[in-house]
Structures are given as structure tokens and as C-alpha cells.
Write an enzyme that holds these catalytic residues in place. Structure first.
Site, PDB file in Angstrom:
ATOM      1  CB  SER A 183      -0.931   0.018   1.205  1.00  0.00           C
ATOM      2  OG  SER A 183      -1.997  -0.859   0.985  1.00  0.00           O
ATOM      3  CE  LYS A 229      -4.071   1.167  -1.126  1.00  0.00           C
ATOM      4  NZ  LYS A 229      -4.372   0.355   0.036  1.00  0.00           N
ATOM      5  CE1 TYR A 270      -4.191  -0.989  -4.868  1.00  0.00           C
ATOM      6  CE2 TYR A 270      -4.850  -3.294  -4.850  1.00  0.00           C
ATOM      7  CZ  TYR A 270      -4.528  -2.138  -4.174  1.00  0.00           C
ATOM      8  OH  TYR A 270      -4.536  -2.134  -2.793  1.00  0.00           O
ATOM      9  CE1 TYR A 273      -4.794   1.586   4.182  1.00  0.00           C
ATOM     10  CE2 TYR A 273      -3.339   0.386   5.646  1.00  0.00           C
ATOM     11  CZ  TYR A 273      -3.676   0.816   4.395  1.00  0.00           C
ATOM     12  OH  TYR A 273      -2.885   0.475   3.345  1.00  0.00           O
ATOM     13  CB  VAL A 294      -0.054  -6.161   4.023  1.00  0.00           C
ATOM     14  CG1 VAL A 294      -1.318  -5.627   4.640  1.00  0.00           C
ATOM     15  CG2 VAL A 294      -0.169  -6.265   2.520  1.00  0.00           C
TER      16      VAL A 294
END
Ligand code: DON
Length: 305
Positions: A61, A64, A189, A241, A259
Site C-alpha cells: 500500500s 498509494k 493495481y 487506515y 502489508v
């Protein structure tokens, strides 16, 4: 700085065992939970590191914010804002943000999966492989590492087990927000998440966000300063998050986790920080990594608050 980092790594190493490596992508379950590494790149270009800072892992992530940056560079703020909102979700990264109301762009955030999948459609390119290549090229430039590449085994592993992300892409399509072939968008992605980096790469990338788009020590402007402002603000409010509020109190820096065990933290005007420790907490954030950052932040008074 090297001595301080060494000390903090050794103090926090026992906590690596309290985390759990990501199991939902089988290839990630092979990581060694005992590892902990850190690299810091200061705004004048000095580099310090400790622990397993040279171990490579997939960016997951942490792509992002780079995806958001490229979308901003390609389209400008207004277009990106109109397609993917900026409100913190307070939800896990893979939450399906849809109940009985319509799914609107303002319900999306670039730091959680639905928003990030949609961001792939905003990257300019004549095909999805070309969009991915442009994203990879920008990642290489920010990291100052031309050899970054996609880990094909992790990519395949995520593609095979990516039903939840698939569900999100098709939901976005059914709500009229995603107009391209969902499988092609997802492929972009999944590959983007599978770029291999180490702590030094993350620290260099974070440093460009810390010094408003410049690369120390040369000062070369890699992207407009106002986009660093935009990305840092979104990182601050949603980068960890549903752990973002807790992280803001404990550490007080814009940051992004993955992760794969990485964390990238931005200390505005001061430094970029890259951390690796694959044992995760229940929110999918590196457990020992957060502890290490918390202590480094306290020692150096890094909180922006
Ligand atoms: O979408 C996924 O499942 C992953 N490729 C990325 C998730 C991730 O890194 C969440 N972060 N902590």
C-alpha cells in the site's frame, strides 16, 4: 544518528514476535518475522540506517501516495478531487464502503483500496501496462533507484487471491465510477503493490515528500511543491487506515504502511524515514515498526503537533 538507530532497533526487536506476517497473500507469508530495519534520509541528504535496512520487500500500500502523486501530476488537483475524495474513512484498508446509500466519489479515499483502484484509471497512458510503467518510473525517480522492479511471484499470488479487491473494482464499475475493464485496472493495481523496495528506497521517497518535491542534496525539483502538501495531508488523516488517529497521537507524522511490513514516514522539512518489519498488528500495520517510529519521534521531537 547511526548509533541512535542501532539502539532503537535492538530495543524494539523483541516486539517483532508480537506481530503476524500477512497471510492472505500466500507469498507474503514467507517473510521472516524477526527482521527490523530502518533508514533515515535527512533534508540535506545524509543517510543513516540500522538493522535489516537492505532487505527487500514489496511496497504494497505504500504505492498509494505515489499513485496519488502521479494522478495529481497527470490531471491536476480539481480532477483528482472530483473522482476520489479526501475524507478519512476510519475503516480498514479493504473495507467495502457501501451500505444502502449510493457510492459516491466523496466516500472514497486514495489511501484505502477502493480509492487507490480508481486512481489507477486516472494515470495517463494508452494501455494499463503503460500506465504501470509510468508509475514504476516515477517510483524509481523518487527513490533514486533505477533498478526497482515488480516481483512477479508476489503479483501472481495477489492476483490469485484478490477476490476482495476484485469485488471492489466491480462495485465501482456498477456504481458508474469506474469506466475501464476492471480486470485490467486490477492488474495494474496488483503489479503496483508488488514493486520491490528496501528501507533506503522508502526513506528517499519519503524525503521528497518532506522537502516539497525536491531531491536532496541536489535540490532537483521532481514534482510541484503543492502536491507534497496534498499527499502529506491525506497521509496524515488516512495513511494508517483505522489506526491513523492513534498514530497521529503517538507519532504525529504523515505516514503510510504496507502489508509487506514497510512504513514510510514524512517529517516535514526534516527527513524521510523508511522502516521494515513484516510482523503486523491487527490493522495491517507493522507492529515493531510503529513502536520504533514512536520512540524515534520522541527522541527527535518529530511530531508536527
Ligand atoms: O490490496 C491489497 O490487498 C494489498 N496489495 C495492499 C494492502 C496493504 O498493503 C494494506 N496495508 N497495510
Amino acid at each position: 544518528m547511526d548509533a541512535l538507530l542501532e539502539k532503537l532497533v535492538e530495543e524494539n526487536r523483541p516486539f517483532t514476535r508480537e506481530g503476524r506476517v500477512a497471510g492472505y497473500i500466500p507469498e507474503l507469508a514467507k517473510a521472516d518475522r524477526d527482521e527490523l530495519g530502518i533508514c533515515v534520509v535527512s533534508s540535506d541528504g545524509r543517510i543513516s540506517s540500522a538493522g535489516e535496512y537492505g532487505r527487500t520487500f514489496t511496497i504494497q500500500s505504500i504505492i498509494k501516495p505515489i499513485l496519488l502523486l502521479l494522478a495529481l501530476m497527470d490531471n491536476g488537483e480539481d480532477t483528482v478531487r472530483a473522482r476520489v475524495g479526501v475524507e478519512a474513512t476510519g475503516k480498514p484498508f479493504d473495507a467495502i464502503n457501501y451500505t444502502d446509500q449510493a457510492l459516491l466519489s466523496e466516500h472514497l479515499n486514495p489511501m484505502v483500496n477502493m480509492g487507490a483502484i480508481l486512481l489507477c484509471t486516472l494515470i495517463h497512458g494508452t494501455s494499463y501496462p503503460q500506465r504501470l510503467e509510468r508509475l514504476l518510473e516515477l517510483t524509481r525517480r523518487l527513490a533514486g533507484n533505477p533498478s526497482l522492479s515488480v516481483d512477479e511471484a508476489v503479483y501472481r499470488s495477489e492476483k490469485q487471491t484478490g477476490s476482495r479487491n476484485r469485488a471492489m473494482a466491480f462495485l465501482l464499475e456498477s456504481c458508474g465510477l469506474l469506466h475501464d475493464d476492471p480486470e485490467e485496472v486490477l492488474d495494474c493495481y496488483f503489479r503496483a503493490c508488488s514493486i520491490r523496495v528496501d528501507c533506503r528506497d522508502l526513506a528517499h521517497i519519503a524525503c521528497t515528500f518532506a522537502v516539497r518535491g525536491r531531491r536532496p542534496p541536489s535540490g532537483e525539483q521532481l514534482f510541484p511543491a503543492r502536491y507534497a502538501h496534498y499527499v502529506n495531508a491525506v497521509l496524515m488523516t488516512c495513511g494508517m487506515y483505522n489506526g491513523s488517529g492513534d498514530f497521529a497521537v503517538k507519532v504525529g507524522l504523515p505516514a503510510k504502511s504496507g502489508v509487506g511490513g514497510g512504513i514510510m514516514a514524512v517529517s516535514p522539512a526534516r527527513m524521510g524515514i523508511g522502516i521494515y518489519s513484516p510482523g503486523l498488528d491487527e490493522k495491517g500495520n507493522s507492529l515493531a515498526g510503529i513502536r520504533l517510529l514512536e520512540q524515534l519521534g520522541r527522541r527527535l521531537s518529530l511530531s508536527i503537533f
